[in-house]
Design an enzyme around this catalytic site. Sequence first.
Site, PDB file in Angstrom:
ATOM      1  CG  LEU A 211      -1.702   0.904   1.306  1.00  0.00           C
ATOM      2  CD1 LEU A 211      -3.037   0.511   1.813  1.00  0.00           C
ATOM      3  CD2 LEU A 211      -1.641   2.392   1.962  1.00  0.00           C
TER       4      LEU A 211
ATOM      5  CB  ILE B 179       0.317   1.901  -5.357  1.00  0.00           C
ATOM      6  CG1 ILE B 179      -0.533   1.394  -3.474  1.00  0.00           C
ATOM      7  CG2 ILE B 179       0.221   0.546  -5.579  1.00  0.00           C
ATOM      8  CD1 ILE B 179      -2.371   1.088  -4.240  1.00  0.00           C
ATOM      9  CD  GLU B 180      -2.204   5.604  -0.888  1.00  0.00           C
ATOM     10  OE1 GLU B 180      -1.858   6.798  -0.976  1.00  0.00           O
ATOM     11  OE2 GLU B 180      -2.835   5.468  -0.112  1.00  0.00           O
ATOM     12  CB  SER B 181       4.237   7.533  -0.892  1.00  0.00           C
ATOM     13  OG  SER B 181       4.880   5.898  -0.323  1.00  0.00           O
TER      14      SER B 181
ATOM     15  CE1 TYR C 128      -4.519   3.393  -2.848  1.00  0.00           C
ATOM     16  CE2 TYR C 128      -5.295   2.312  -1.201  1.00  0.00           C
ATOM     17  CZ  TYR C 128      -5.154   3.243  -2.017  1.00  0.00           C
ATOM     18  OH  TYR C 128      -3.966   3.245  -0.674  1.00  0.00           O
TER      19      TYR C 128
END
Length: 248
Positions: free
Chosen positions: A43, A46-48, A155
Amino acid sequence: WMDYFETRSPDRFALYLSRMGRYEEFIRGKLRERGMPEDLIYLALIESGFSPVARSHASAVGLWQFIAETGRRYGLEITGYVDERRDPIKATDAALDYLSDLYRRFGSWYLAAAAYNTGENRVERLLRRYAGGARGDDDLFWKISDYLPRETRNYVPKLVAAAILAKYPERYGFVGIEPETPDAFDIVTVPDATDLEVIAEAANVETSVIERLNPHFFRGVTPPGRKVAVRVPAGRGEAFVVAYAKIP
């Protein structure tokens, strides 16, 4: 999404895999302590892309991309001098607290991930409207996915794709990845409003090293009005204390 990472963004994904080495042991350890799936580490990918200073168009910040309201709700300090969303250690604890709460609410890690992206109230409303208020089953994500915003609809597939590629990088053409080295540091205490350049001087390192270890002090100075803990490279703590005491 696997195709996207492989063919349209391979250099960027390779960079993310390299950066992951800096945080992987720490994050996986935290997940194991809590009995949470270790795949939740992706997670943050893919977030940062594992950048603690990442900022989105929606002003989400840090490794786990907290907006200010949610960050404060989970105990992160966000002021004019400190932004703990940029602190990989504190932000990880906050993110796992949030994900744990979402899992307790929905009984599914897919739904928890969707709620992490779009907000728990929207997921709750869609479950009531299109799934009779059911919860506790990952398949429910697919049942409501058509009604989610496009970003959230993508997502979970994006998260699963990142996990598959990261687990088997060479199978998918990501060869020769050199993982970054985890940070090792000592913790020292400094008085209020201390310039990071001064801390670097006393630690006998470049200022960029102190900034890298303490990205939450984003103005180059510790906050006024109180002492704070600061990270210096491992093995430099005792020498720092001696050298700092000699500074007029």
